[in-house]
Design a protein around this motif. Structure first.
Motif, PDB file in Angstrom:
ATOM      1  N   VAL A 165      -2.218   9.285   9.792  1.00  0.00           N
ATOM      2  CA  VAL A 165      -1.282   8.220   9.411  1.00  0.00           C
ATOM      3  C   VAL A 165      -0.432   7.829  10.618  1.00  0.00           C
ATOM      4  N   THR A 166      -0.249   6.520  10.793  1.00  0.00           N
ATOM      5  CA  THR A 166       0.696   6.007  11.783  1.00  0.00           C
ATOM      6  C   THR A 166       1.407   4.809  11.184  1.00  0.00           C
ATOM      7  N   ALA A 167       2.548   4.459  11.783  1.00  0.00           N
ATOM      8  CA  ALA A 167       3.330   3.316  11.315  1.00  0.00           C
ATOM      9  C   ALA A 167       2.909   2.060  12.060  1.00  0.00           C
ATOM     10  N   LEU A 168       2.690   0.981  11.301  1.00  0.00           N
ATOM     11  CA  LEU A 168       2.386  -0.318  11.888  1.00  0.00           C
ATOM     12  C   LEU A 168       3.637  -1.162  12.033  1.00  0.00           C
ATOM     13  N   THR A 169       4.535  -1.045  11.065  1.00  0.00           N
ATOM     14  CA  THR A 169       5.848  -1.690  11.081  1.00  0.00           C
ATOM     15  C   THR A 169       6.814  -0.706  10.445  1.00  0.00           C
ATOM     16  N   ASP A 170       8.057  -1.094  10.297  1.00  0.00           N
ATOM     17  CA  ASP A 170       9.030  -0.211   9.660  1.00  0.00           C
ATOM     18  C   ASP A 170       8.733   0.015   8.189  1.00  0.00           C
ATOM     19  N   ASP A 171       7.892  -0.845   7.587  1.00  0.00           N
ATOM     20  CA  ASP A 171       7.614  -0.690   6.157  1.00  0.00           C
ATOM     21  C   ASP A 171       6.124  -0.617   5.818  1.00  0.00           C
ATOM     22  N   THR A 172       5.268  -0.464   6.823  1.00  0.00           N
ATOM     23  CA  THR A 172       3.824  -0.435   6.585  1.00  0.00           C
ATOM     24  C   THR A 172       3.192   0.700   7.376  1.00  0.00           C
ATOM     25  N   VAL A 173       2.331   1.478   6.698  1.00  0.00           N
ATOM     26  CA  VAL A 173       1.636   2.573   7.373  1.00  0.00           C
ATOM     27  C   VAL A 173       0.129   2.407   7.203  1.00  0.00           C
ATOM     28  N   LEU A 174      -0.596   2.930   8.184  1.00  0.00           N
ATOM     29  CA  LEU A 174      -2.055   2.958   8.180  1.00  0.00           C
ATOM     30  C   LEU A 174      -2.479   4.387   7.879  1.00  0.00           C
ATOM     31  N   VAL A 175      -3.258   4.587   6.815  1.00  0.00           N
ATOM     32  CA  VAL A 175      -3.501   5.926   6.282  1.00  0.00           C
ATOM     33  C   VAL A 175      -4.990   6.204   6.136  1.00  0.00           C
ATOM     34  N   GLN A 176      -5.379   7.440   6.482  1.00  0.00           N
ATOM     35  CA  GLN A 176      -6.693   7.985   6.161  1.00  0.00           C
ATOM     36  C   GLN A 176      -6.478   8.926   4.959  1.00  0.00           C
ATOM     37  N   PRO A 177      -6.790   8.462   3.741  1.00  0.00           N
ATOM     38  CA  PRO A 177      -6.430   9.240   2.542  1.00  0.00           C
ATOM     39  C   PRO A 177      -7.212  10.535   2.381  1.00  0.00           C
ATOM     40  N   GLU A 178      -8.307  10.701   3.149  1.00  0.00           N
ATOM     41  CA  GLU A 178      -9.046  11.961   3.072  1.00  0.00           C
ATOM     42  C   GLU A 178      -8.300  13.085   3.783  1.00  0.00           C
ATOM     43  N   TRP A 179      -7.375  12.731   4.674  1.00  0.00           N
ATOM     44  CA  TRP A 179      -6.736  13.736   5.513  1.00  0.00           C
ATOM     45  C   TRP A 179      -5.254  13.962   5.199  1.00  0.00           C
ATOM     46  N   LYS A 189       4.373   0.130   2.302  1.00  0.00           N
ATOM     47  CA  LYS A 189       3.106  -0.548   2.063  1.00  0.00           C
ATOM     48  C   LYS A 189       2.028   0.250   2.774  1.00  0.00           C
ATOM     49  N   ILE A 190       0.944   0.560   2.069  1.00  0.00           N
ATOM     50  CA  ILE A 190      -0.111   1.404   2.616  1.00  0.00           C
ATOM     51  C   ILE A 190      -1.371   0.577   2.838  1.00  0.00           C
ATOM     52  N   ILE A 191      -1.901   0.646   4.061  1.00  0.00           N
ATOM     53  CA  ILE A 191      -3.215   0.096   4.364  1.00  0.00           C
ATOM     54  C   ILE A 191      -4.128   1.277   4.647  1.00  0.00           C
ATOM     55  N   GLU A 192      -5.191   1.412   3.878  1.00  0.00           N
ATOM     56  CA  GLU A 192      -6.126   2.516   4.083  1.00  0.00           C
ATOM     57  C   GLU A 192      -7.207   2.110   5.073  1.00  0.00           C
ATOM     58  N   VAL A 193      -7.644   3.065   5.870  1.00  0.00           N
ATOM     59  CA  VAL A 193      -8.739   2.808   6.806  1.00  0.00           C
ATOM     60  C   VAL A 193     -10.014   2.523   6.020  1.00  0.00           C
ATOM     61  N   ASP A 194     -10.935   1.820   6.631  1.00  0.00           N
ATOM     62  CA  ASP A 194     -12.238   1.613   6.011  1.00  0.00           C
ATOM     63  C   ASP A 194     -12.949   2.959   5.910  1.00  0.00           C
ATOM     64  N   PRO A 195     -13.589   3.252   4.799  1.00  0.00           N
ATOM     65  CA  PRO A 195     -14.255   4.556   4.643  1.00  0.00           C
ATOM     66  C   PRO A 195     -15.305   4.841   5.704  1.00  0.00           C
ATOM     67  N   ASP A 196     -15.870   3.800   6.303  1.00  0.00           N
ATOM     68  CA  ASP A 196     -16.878   4.006   7.345  1.00  0.00           C
ATOM     69  C   ASP A 196     -16.263   4.365   8.699  1.00  0.00           C
ATOM     70  N   GLU A 197     -14.928   4.325   8.793  1.00  0.00           N
ATOM     71  CA  GLU A 197     -14.229   4.574  10.067  1.00  0.00           C
ATOM     72  C   GLU A 197     -13.157   5.645   9.868  1.00  0.00           C
ATOM     73  N   PRO A 198     -13.564   6.902   9.675  1.00  0.00           N
ATOM     74  CA  PRO A 198     -12.591   7.941   9.314  1.00  0.00           C
ATOM     75  C   PRO A 198     -11.509   8.193  10.348  1.00  0.00           C
ATOM     76  N   HIS A 199     -11.767   7.890  11.617  1.00  0.00           N
ATOM     77  CA  HIS A 199     -10.787   8.184  12.674  1.00  0.00           C
ATOM     78  C   HIS A 199      -9.888   6.978  13.007  1.00  0.00           C
ATOM     79  N   ALA A 200      -9.842   6.002  12.115  1.00  0.00           N
ATOM     80  CA  ALA A 200      -9.217   4.715  12.438  1.00  0.00           C
ATOM     81  C   ALA A 200      -7.737   4.615  12.121  1.00  0.00           C
ATOM     82  N   ALA A 201      -7.082   5.712  11.748  1.00  0.00           N
ATOM     83  CA  ALA A 201      -5.684   5.622  11.309  1.00  0.00           C
ATOM     84  C   ALA A 201      -4.674   5.702  12.443  1.00  0.00           C
ATOM     85  N   ASN A 202      -5.124   5.822  13.677  1.00  0.00           N
ATOM     86  CA  ASN A 202      -4.202   6.010  14.793  1.00  0.00           C
ATOM     87  C   ASN A 202      -3.947   4.696  15.519  1.00  0.00           C
TER      88      ASN A 202
END
Length: 254
Positions: A165-179, A189-202
Motif C-alpha cells: 500500500v502507498t498513498a497517491l493523495t492525502d485521501d487516496t491509497v493504492l492497495v494490493q489486497p492480497e498482502w 478512497k481505495i484503488i486496488e491493483v489489477d490482479p495480474d500485477e501483484p507488485h503494482a501497489a508501490n
C-alpha cells in the motif's frame, strides 16, 4: 523546495538481500541507466536531487528509504532488520543533519523505512520480518510528542508495508489486497491493483507529482480512470533486487 536523497548503485548489487522474489541476473548497465532516469524524473517533478556515492561493499545501499525516515520535525535513523544493511545509515545521517534533528532506533528494535507509510499525522508501520515490535514502539515514543499517531499494520506475502500500500493523495491509497487488509484504510478512497500485477501497489509521491513503474499498465489504467496522473519510469532491474520506486529516494521538504 523538495530534497530527494538518492545513492548510486553498488557494483555488487547482484548480492543484495532477497526475501520474496527469486534471484535473477541483473543487467547492471541497464540498471545504471534506469537509476539515472529515475533521478531525472525526480528532478522533473521539482526535487533537488542529492546523489550519494556508491557503497561497493553494501549491495542494497541504493535503497536509501530503508535507513531513514524524514518527518517535518525530526529525522529518524532506522535500524534495518537485515544486519548486513545497518552500516548504510551513517552517510545518509550526515546528509540529513543540516535539515533535521536526528534521532535513532536502538537495539533490540529493528525498523525498515519501507515499512513506514505516513499519511497526514498517522504513521502506519508494517509488522514485518524487518520491523519488530520493539522498533515500532520506539518509533511511537519518538513521534508522539510531535503529534503523530503510530499504527502497526499486519502484512503477508511481501517484504514491506509499502509493497502492499502507498498513498497517491492525502485521501487516496493504492492497495494490493492480497498482502494487506484494505479495511485498515477504510477512511480513504481505495484503488486496488489489477490482479495480474501483484507488485503494482508501490507509487512515490514527490510534491504534487507521482512517480510510478512503467511495467504495470493495467493498474496505471485504473489510476488514470480515477484521475490520477503519474510520471512513469522503468525500474525492471531494480525490481530484481526487490526494490521499487519508493525505495530509491528520501523525498522531503527542505
Amino acid at each position: 523546495m523538495l530534497i530527494a536523497i538518492t545513492r548510486e548503485l553498488s557494483p555488487g548489487m547482484e548480492h543484495c538481500e532477497l526475501s520474496f522474489v527469486p534471484r535473477e541476473a541483473i543487467d547492471m548497465e541497464l540498471a545504471y541507466r534506469q537509476h539515472r532516469q529515475y533521478q531525472q524524473v525526480l528532478a522533473d517533478l521539482g526535487c533537488e536531487v542529492i546523489s550519494l556515492p556508491p557503497e561497493a561493499t553494501m549491495p542494497d545501499a541504493v535503497f536509501v528509504e530503508d535507513v531513514a525516515l524524514v518527518f517535518d520535525e525530526v529525522a529518524v535513523m532506522t535500524r534495518p532488520g537485515a544486519e548486513s544493511r545497518r552500516a548504510e545509515g551513517a552517510s545518509v545521517a550526515a546528509v540529513l543533519k543540516p535539515y533535521r534533528k536526528i534521532v535513532a532506533i536502538q537495539a533490540p528494535g529493528t525498523l525498515d523505512g519501507g515499512d513506514v507509510l505516513r499519511i497526514g499525522r498517522t504513521v502506519y508501520v508494517g509488522a514485518s520480518a524487518r520491523s519488530n515490535p520493539a522498533g515500532i514502539e520506539q518509533l511511537r515514543a519518538l513521534l508522539t510528542g510531535h503529534g503523530y499517531r503510530v499504527q502497526a499494520v499486519a502484512i503477508r506475502g511481501c517484504l514491506h508495508l509499502k509493497s502492499s500500500v502507498t498513498a497517491l493523495t492525502d485521501d487516496t491509497v493504492l492497495v494490493q489486497p492480497e498482502w494487506v487488509d484494505p479495511s485498515v484504510f477504510a477512511d480513504f478512497k481505495i484503488i486496488e491493483v489489477d490482479p495480474d500485477e501483484p507488485h503494482a501497489a508501490n507509487a512515490l509521491r514527490a510534491g504534487s507529482g507521482i512517480l510510478y513503474p512503467s511495467c504495470f499498465p493495467k493498474t496505471q489504467a485504473r489510476l488514470a480512470a480515477a484521475g490520477i496522473v503519474v510520471s512513469t519510469v522503468d525500474v525492471s532491474e531494480l525490481q530484481k533486487a526487490e526494490g521499487a520506486v519508493t525505495c530509491c529516494s528520501l523525498v522531503f521538504a527542505a
